[in-house]
Enzyme design. Structure first.
Site, PDB file in Angstrom:
ATOM      1  N   ASP A  12     -16.971  61.627 -20.932  1.00 18.39           N
ATOM      2  CA  ASP A  12     -15.669  61.753 -20.255  1.00 18.39           C
ATOM      3  C   ASP A  12     -15.890  62.464 -18.924  1.00 18.39           C
ATOM      4  OD1 ASP A  12     -12.837  61.697 -19.862  1.00 18.39           O
ATOM      5  OD2 ASP A  12     -12.713  63.778 -20.483  1.00 18.39           O
ATOM      6  N   SER A  13     -14.884  62.382 -18.062  1.00 17.93           N
ATOM      7  CA  SER A  13     -14.965  63.096 -16.791  1.00 17.93           C
ATOM      8  C   SER A  13     -14.895  64.614 -17.011  1.00 17.93           C
ATOM      9  CB  SER A  13     -13.816  62.654 -15.883  1.00 17.93           C
ATOM     10  OG  SER A  13     -12.594  62.802 -16.566  1.00 17.93           O
ATOM     11  N   CYS A  75     -12.954  58.065 -21.779  1.00 18.00           N
ATOM     12  CA  CYS A  75     -12.176  58.379 -20.582  1.00 18.00           C
ATOM     13  C   CYS A  75     -11.428  57.097 -20.230  1.00 18.00           C
ATOM     14  CB  CYS A  75     -13.128  58.777 -19.459  1.00 18.00           C
ATOM     15  SG  CYS A  75     -12.329  58.983 -17.847  1.00 18.00           S
ATOM     16  N   GLU A 155      -6.272  70.841 -18.479  1.00 22.19           N
ATOM     17  CA  GLU A 155      -7.533  71.540 -18.161  1.00 22.19           C
ATOM     18  C   GLU A 155      -7.303  73.053 -18.043  1.00 22.19           C
ATOM     19  OE1 GLU A 155     -10.889  70.634 -17.020  1.00 22.19           O
ATOM     20  OE2 GLU A 155     -10.596  68.706 -18.019  1.00 22.19           O
ATOM     21  N   CYS A 191      -4.432  58.677 -21.361  1.00 16.16           N
ATOM     22  CA  CYS A 191      -5.384  59.579 -20.719  1.00 16.16           C
ATOM     23  C   CYS A 191      -5.855  60.533 -21.801  1.00 16.16           C
ATOM     24  CB  CYS A 191      -4.689  60.352 -19.599  1.00 16.16           C
ATOM     25  SG  CYS A 191      -5.697  61.697 -18.942  1.00 16.16           S
ATOM     26  N   THR A 192      -7.156  60.763 -21.861  1.00 21.16           N
ATOM     27  CA  THR A 192      -7.687  61.563 -22.974  1.00 21.16           C
ATOM     28  C   THR A 192      -7.218  63.018 -22.938  1.00 21.16           C
ATOM     29  OG1 THR A 192      -9.663  61.774 -21.626  1.00 21.16           O
ATOM     30  CG2 THR A 192      -9.737  60.195 -23.426  1.00 21.16           C
ATOM     31  N   HIS A 193      -6.699  63.463 -21.800  1.00 22.56           N
ATOM     32  CA  HIS A 193      -6.211  64.843 -21.722  1.00 22.56           C
ATOM     33  C   HIS A 193      -4.819  65.019 -22.327  1.00 22.56           C
ATOM     34  CE1 HIS A 193      -9.511  65.313 -18.947  1.00 22.56           C
ATOM     35  NE2 HIS A 193      -9.249  66.592 -18.795  1.00 22.56           N
TER      36      HIS A 193
END
Ligand code: DGL
Length: 274
Positions: A12-13, A75, A155, A191-193
């Site tokens: 992932d990023s 991602c 984040e 979005c994985t977040h």
């Protein structure tokens, strides 16, 4: 080590892909993993398609050098832009993205056939979710919105509360409640977040909208692929899980704990340079 016993690479990023890793670890208790977060270059969601493709290839090549038997692009942005180019560049291993599994989860969840998608700017611009969902069901109505600021909140570890809800409402209100002739019953967290913000998102979306993400369906797709290609790990030894980041392992460890649900320490994160 036999080929089957090699780890699965997960990329992932940043730390968001840990939501996918968590599902993979639950569904595949005997598999080993190497997770790489390209924390030095996050976010990918605001970058051009060419740059995302280049970054994704570099990270994938690093994982291939470490001896992975397959790669999961955890991602959405990288999956939407770089999956095909990566599959061409790495014919020696299977490569799976998160968009198709996410689309399958959306189709399974919707009754009205009206599906809303939130993702990064890059994923929305690319239209990958629309294509993947329409491939499964051509007559659904889909509306998407880029919600880049939610990546920063996730984040930052701001997962709920007044400020998060205000930002979520600013994005979701026009998408879910003010689009004429669009009555979504399903919202794809593309979005994985975003799954770590699901309490705030559900509160703003309301009880009639089902939140869907690709973590579980991706894990099921990986399990199926391993079985079909006879790649399941055979060893009786405990599995391993290695973490790599391209910058700031201390920050990675701190935030990872919230995504993974168990504590990681800084010295468990290897620093790598691409
Ligand atoms: N991991 C990215 C995704 O799932 C979000 C973070 C970023 O913009 O790099 O789309």
């Amino acid at each position: 080590m036999s080929y089957q016993d090699q780890p699965i690479g997960v990329f992932d990023s940043g730390v968001g892909g840990l939501t996918v890793l968590k599902a993979l670890m639950q569904h595949l208790p005997n598999e080993s993993f190497i997770y790489l977060g390209d924390t030095a270059r996050l976010p990918y969601g605001t970058k051009s398609a060419d740059t995302i493709r280049r970054y994704t290839l570099q990270t994938a090549q690093l994982l291939v050098k470490r001896g992975i038997k397959m790669l999961v692009i955890a991602c959405n942005t990288a999956s939407s832009v770089a999956l095909e180019s990566l599959q061409e560049a790495l014919p020696e291993i299977p490569v799976i993205g998160v968009i198709k599994p996410g689309a399958a989860a959306a189709i399974a969840a919707t009754k009205s056939g009206n599906i809303a998608v939130i993702a990064t700017e890059g994923t929305v611009r690319n239209g990958a979710y629309e294509r993947a969902i329409r491939e499964l069901h051509s007559s659904v109505v889909i509306n998407s919105k880029g919600c880049q600021l939610l990546v920063a909140l996730a984040e930052e570890g701001w997962h709920d509360g007044e400020i998060v809800e205000a930002v979520v409402a600013r994005y979701l209100q026009p998408l879910l409640h003010n689009t004429p002739n669009f009555k979504p019953d399903c919202l794809v967290l593309g979005c994985t977040h975003f799954p770590v913000l699901s309490t705030a998102i559900q509160k703003i979306a309301g009880p009639n909208i089902t939140l869907v993400d690709s973590a579980n369906t991706t894990a099921l797709a990986v399990a199926e692929l391993l079985q079909k290609q006879q790649l399941s790990r055979q060893s009786d030894l405990p599995r391993s899980c290695q973490f790599l980041a391209t910058d700031a392992p201390e920050r990675f460890a701190r935030i990872a704990t919230q995504f993974l649900g168990y504590t990681l320490s800084e010295n468990e994160i290897g620093l790598v340079d691409l």
